[in-house]
Design a protein around this motif. Structure first.
Motif, PDB file in Angstrom:
ATOM      1  N   LEU A 120      62.004 -43.341 -10.930  1.00  0.00           N
ATOM      2  CA  LEU A 120      62.333 -43.381 -12.344  1.00  0.00           C
ATOM      3  C   LEU A 120      61.073 -43.180 -13.174  1.00  0.00           C
ATOM      4  O   LEU A 120      60.089 -43.895 -12.974  1.00  0.00           O
ATOM      5  CB  LEU A 120      62.941 -44.745 -12.696  1.00  0.00           C
ATOM      6  N   PRO A 121      61.085 -42.226 -14.109  1.00  0.00           N
ATOM      7  CA  PRO A 121      59.937 -42.088 -15.005  1.00  0.00           C
ATOM      8  C   PRO A 121      60.023 -43.134 -16.117  1.00  0.00           C
ATOM      9  O   PRO A 121      60.245 -42.818 -17.290  1.00  0.00           O
ATOM     10  CB  PRO A 121      60.079 -40.662 -15.537  1.00  0.00           C
ATOM     11  N   TRP A 170      69.394 -45.229 -17.189  1.00  0.00           N
ATOM     12  CA  TRP A 170      70.627 -44.724 -16.582  1.00  0.00           C
ATOM     13  C   TRP A 170      70.740 -43.215 -16.761  1.00  0.00           C
ATOM     14  O   TRP A 170      71.188 -42.510 -15.840  1.00  0.00           O
ATOM     15  CB  TRP A 170      71.851 -45.425 -17.177  1.00  0.00           C
ATOM     16  N   ASP A 171      70.338 -42.705 -17.909  1.00  0.00           N
ATOM     17  CA  ASP A 171      70.388 -41.255 -18.145  1.00  0.00           C
ATOM     18  C   ASP A 171      69.501 -40.517 -17.147  1.00  0.00           C
ATOM     19  O   ASP A 171      69.928 -39.528 -16.542  1.00  0.00           O
ATOM     20  CB  ASP A 171      69.967 -40.919 -19.573  1.00  0.00           C
ATOM     21  N   PHE A 172      68.269 -40.998 -16.980  1.00  0.00           N
ATOM     22  CA  PHE A 172      67.361 -40.377 -16.007  1.00  0.00           C
ATOM     23  C   PHE A 172      67.965 -40.449 -14.605  1.00  0.00           C
ATOM     24  O   PHE A 172      67.994 -39.455 -13.875  1.00  0.00           O
ATOM     25  CB  PHE A 172      65.993 -41.073 -16.003  1.00  0.00           C
ATOM     26  N   PHE A 173      68.441 -41.625 -14.233  1.00  0.00           N
ATOM     27  CA  PHE A 173      68.976 -41.830 -12.889  1.00  0.00           C
ATOM     28  C   PHE A 173      70.153 -40.901 -12.601  1.00  0.00           C
ATOM     29  O   PHE A 173      70.199 -40.249 -11.547  1.00  0.00           O
ATOM     30  CB  PHE A 173      69.399 -43.298 -12.697  1.00  0.00           C
ATOM     31  N   ASN A 174      71.109 -40.832 -13.516  1.00  0.00           N
ATOM     32  CA  ASN A 174      72.276 -39.973 -13.299  1.00  0.00           C
ATOM     33  C   ASN A 174      71.892 -38.501 -13.210  1.00  0.00           C
ATOM     34  O   ASN A 174      72.470 -37.749 -12.417  1.00  0.00           O
ATOM     35  CB  ASN A 174      73.316 -40.220 -14.392  1.00  0.00           C
ATOM     36  N   GLU A 175      70.915 -38.096 -14.002  1.00  0.00           N
ATOM     37  CA  GLU A 175      70.428 -36.720 -13.902  1.00  0.00           C
ATOM     38  C   GLU A 175      69.786 -36.477 -12.536  1.00  0.00           C
ATOM     39  O   GLU A 175      69.966 -35.415 -11.934  1.00  0.00           O
ATOM     40  CB  GLU A 175      69.427 -36.437 -15.030  1.00  0.00           C
ATOM     41  N   GLN A 176      69.075 -37.452 -12.026  1.00  0.00           N
ATOM     42  CA  GLN A 176      68.443 -37.310 -10.709  1.00  0.00           C
ATOM     43  C   GLN A 176      69.480 -37.203  -9.593  1.00  0.00           C
ATOM     44  O   GLN A 176      69.310 -36.397  -8.672  1.00  0.00           O
ATOM     45  CB  GLN A 176      67.501 -38.488 -10.452  1.00  0.00           C
ATOM     46  N   ARG A 214      65.418 -55.241 -13.710  1.00  0.00           N
ATOM     47  CA  ARG A 214      66.850 -55.558 -13.778  1.00  0.00           C
ATOM     48  C   ARG A 214      67.655 -54.295 -13.473  1.00  0.00           C
ATOM     49  O   ARG A 214      68.660 -54.335 -12.750  1.00  0.00           O
ATOM     50  CB  ARG A 214      67.227 -56.108 -15.158  1.00  0.00           C
ATOM     51  N   PHE A 215      67.210 -53.174 -14.027  1.00  0.00           N
ATOM     52  CA  PHE A 215      67.856 -51.889 -13.751  1.00  0.00           C
ATOM     53  C   PHE A 215      67.873 -51.621 -12.241  1.00  0.00           C
ATOM     54  O   PHE A 215      68.920 -51.262 -11.676  1.00  0.00           O
ATOM     55  CB  PHE A 215      67.122 -50.769 -14.502  1.00  0.00           C
ATOM     56  N   GLY A 228      75.240 -50.275  -5.061  1.00  0.00           N
ATOM     57  CA  GLY A 228      75.150 -49.376  -3.914  1.00  0.00           C
ATOM     58  C   GLY A 228      74.560 -48.021  -4.241  1.00  0.00           C
ATOM     59  O   GLY A 228      74.661 -47.093  -3.446  1.00  0.00           O
ATOM     60  N   LEU A 229      73.941 -47.895  -5.396  1.00  0.00           N
ATOM     61  CA  LEU A 229      73.340 -46.614  -5.804  1.00  0.00           C
ATOM     62  C   LEU A 229      71.916 -46.450  -5.288  1.00  0.00           C
ATOM     63  O   LEU A 229      71.368 -45.352  -5.313  1.00  0.00           O
ATOM     64  CB  LEU A 229      73.373 -46.495  -7.322  1.00  0.00           C
TER      65      LEU A 229
END
Length: 167
Positions: free
Chosen positions: A72-73, A84-90, A122-123, A131-132
């Protein structure tokens, strides 16, 4: 395995595109020799590396044969929701539904302060609970004293990734 295959510096053609004729055999050989750990990050090559990982690894080999670590950046995030936006894009860029390892990228004194302010640990815990991400932690680039402090303050950390370049 004691080493991983990093996607920070992968073969490129003169026009800047990924050279899959060189990269694919490298990935295949790493797997053939027992390697399983592949590392990438949101910011490497402006995201081209995550796409390259999808095309050279994820789309060409069974998912159970490898582990993917992504980062995560957090230092680019302005809000918790942006994580969450970064993660979902990844996930989309890499073509996977989860990461084996998910890390806060490049913790140092300044980035750790941001991580604490935006509750990025926390993220990470939420990713693991859903499970992500199977294992959570951070990549590290600072003093032994700060490392000890972070590990004391953040007991949920399961992995610290250090870059050691043998070459």
């Amino acid at each position: 395995n004691k080493t991983g295959f990093g996607f920070l510096r992968i073969p490129q053609k003169e026009d800047g595109s990924i050279d899959y004729e060189i990269l694919n055999p490298m990935v295949d050989l790493f797997l053939e020799r027992g390697g399983t750990y592949f590392d990438t990050a949101y910011v490497y090559m402006s995201g081209l590396n995550e796409q390259a990982l999808r095309l050279s690894l994820v789309e060409r080999h069974p998912r159970e044969r490898f582990q993917i670590a992504d980062k995560l950046p957090g230092y680019k995030a302005k809000t918790y929701e942006q994580c969450w936006d970064f993660f979902n894009e990844q996930l989309q860029r890499c073509g996977v539904s989860f990461f084996d390892v998910y890390l806060l990228h490049s913790l140092n004194e300044k980035n750790y302060a941001t991580a604490r302010q935006l509750e990025q640990f926390r993220f990470l815990r939420e990713l693991k609970e859903k499970g992500l991400a199977k294992r959570i932690g951070f990549s590290y680039h600072d003093s032994p004293e700060l490392l000890e402090r972070i590990l004391t303050e953040q007991p949920e950390v399961e992995i610290v990734q250090l870059q050691i370049n043998y070459l």
